[in-house]
Scaffold this active site. Structure first.
Site, short mmCIF file in Angstrom:
data_model
loop_
_atom_site.label_atom_id
_atom_site.label_comp_id
_atom_site.label_asym_id
_atom_site.label_seq_id
_atom_site.Cartn_x
_atom_site.Cartn_y
_atom_site.Cartn_z
N ARG A 58 1.24 -1.28 0.04
CA ARG A 58 0.17 -0.14 0.24
C ARG A 58 0.73 1.18 0.06
O ARG A 58 0.28 1.95 -0.25
CB ARG A 58 -0.91 -0.06 1.30
CG ARG A 58 -1.95 1.44 1.07
CD ARG A 58 -3.37 0.76 2.76
NE ARG A 58 -3.45 2.00 2.07
CZ ARG A 58 -3.83 2.65 3.35
NH1 ARG A 58 -3.38 2.24 4.48
NH2 ARG A 58 -4.34 3.59 3.31
N HIS A 62 0.88 4.23 -2.81
CA HIS A 62 0.37 5.89 -2.62
C HIS A 62 1.33 6.25 -2.60
O HIS A 62 1.61 8.09 -3.07
CB HIS A 62 0.30 5.77 -0.72
CG HIS A 62 -1.54 5.52 -0.40
ND1 HIS A 62 -1.80 5.86 0.59
CD2 HIS A 62 -1.96 4.49 -1.23
CE1 HIS A 62 -2.90 5.20 0.28
NE2 HIS A 62 -2.81 4.09 -0.24
N ASN A 90 -3.12 8.87 4.62
CA ASN A 90 -2.02 7.73 4.59
C ASN A 90 -1.79 7.89 6.60
O ASN A 90 -0.53 7.28 6.31
CB ASN A 90 -0.85 8.96 4.24
CG ASN A 90 -0.65 8.58 2.18
OD1 ASN A 90 -1.03 7.67 2.16
ND2 ASN A 90 0.07 9.35 1.85
N HIS A 187 -5.82 -5.71 -2.97
CA HIS A 187 -7.29 -5.57 -1.86
C HIS A 187 -6.75 -7.06 -1.17
O HIS A 187 -7.58 -6.94 0.00
CB HIS A 187 -8.12 -5.17 -2.24
CG HIS A 187 -8.32 -3.53 -2.48
ND1 HIS A 187 -9.09 -2.42 -3.29
CD2 HIS A 187 -7.24 -2.82 -2.52
CE1 HIS A 187 -8.87 -1.78 -3.11
NE2 HIS A 187 -7.62 -1.40 -2.29
#
Length: 315
Positions: A58, A62, A90, A187
């Site tokens: 993740r 990001h 975040n 995910h």
């Protein structure tokens, strides 16, 4: 419309620049042990905390969606500047220490050579492999950025996005609809806090309290874990039923009405993406091939211009 086209062309040109700047074995002569050092740091951390792989994957995503993969998500807030890691999307990122440890090990091997952005890209690949997913060669040669602003995190695709919003967010970065579906498969790892899917299980719209596209029993379990006006910050749900294993369970559950986010369910509202969800649910290998392709493309977005000696500090 003209502004949107210009934005797309700019993003696509940046993608092409990134692809041309990167190469497999970029550090073959200058730092031949870099990949082993990063892998060791990821393995050691994961042995003590099985949430690390999801966190690293993740984190890389990001990082890449704001000015390219330049390690800016790793920078600490300092003085009057609030950095990306402290932006609203975040706040729940963690495991930054893994990148710190990897950077320390790499600096001992070859001081000032390997960027934090490359270390994060390698760590994300290792996180997937350690979780039972595919392994691939990561093109390297990224540079670290000198800008990290919390305000820029508004550019990240949100879990509440519909298909049109998702498509626009990805296409502006030169990523296809197929890339969108494949990267959403990330995910399969991790945990989501209630705030990320609260909109689907309470006060969904004027007619329904719960999103009618959700499996009723699944929705009921989420409502119990995340009651209205929930104040337990740690409450939430695993991303899927095998949330420490990189597999295609995410897609299988999505077809059963058991996707967590609005952005997950959005993949079933468009014919092409729904067909891809069904294909990936049916074939782990098809998913893995598409995921690797999408990861290489996404992580080839670059934007930095140097190598930080401390991943947390811009000098």
């Amino acid at each position: 419309m003209a502004a949107l086209i210009a934005s797309f062309l700019l993003a696509f040109s940046l993608l092409l620049v990134g692809v041309n700047a990167l190469m497999v074995d970029y550090y073959a002569e200058t730092c031949p042990g870099v990949e082993e050092a990063v892998e060791e740091a990821v393995k050691k951390a994961t042995a003590n905390d099985n949430t690390v792989p999801a966190a690293l994957l993740r984190m890389h995503f990001h990082d890449c969606f704001i000015r390219g993969c330049d390690g800016s998500v790793l920078v600490d807030s300092q003085g009057n500047n609030t950095a990306e890691k402290d932006g609203p999307p975040n706040i729940s990122l963690h495991a930054f220490y893994v990148i710190d440890n990897a950077k320390k090990a790499v600096e001992e091997l070859c001081p000032g050579v390997v960027s934090c952005a490359d270390i994060l890209a390698l760590a994300a690949r290792d996180a997937v492999a350690i979780s039972g997913g595919p392994i691939w060669e990561v093109p390297t040669g990224r540079k670290d950025g000198k800008i990290s602003r919390a305000s820029d995190t508004s550019q990240l695709p949100a879990p509440t996005f519909n298909f049109s919003q998702l498509k626009q967010s990805f296409s502006q970065r030169g990523l296809s609809t197929g890339n969108l579906v494949a990267l959403s498969g990330g995910h399969t790892l991790g945990f989501a806090h209630c705030s990320s899917f609260q909109n689907r299980i309470h006060n969904f719209d004027a007619t329904d309290d719960v999103d009618p596209s959700m499996n009723p029993a699944f929705a009921d379990s989420l409502r119990k874990a995340c009651p209205a006006h929930n104040k337990v910050r740690s409450a939430g749900s695993a991303m899927d039923s095998t949330n420490t294993v990189f597999d295609n369970t995410y897609y299988k559950l999505l077809l059963q009405g058991k996707g967590l986010f609005s952005s997950d369910e959005a993949l079933l509202t468009h014919r092409k993406t729904m067909e891809l969800v069904a294909r990936f649910a049916d074939s782990q290998k098809a998913f893995e091939r598409a995921f690797v392709k999408a990861m290489i493309r996404m992580s080839s977005l670059t934007g930095g211009d140097g190598v930080r000696l401390d991943c947390r500090v811009v000098t």
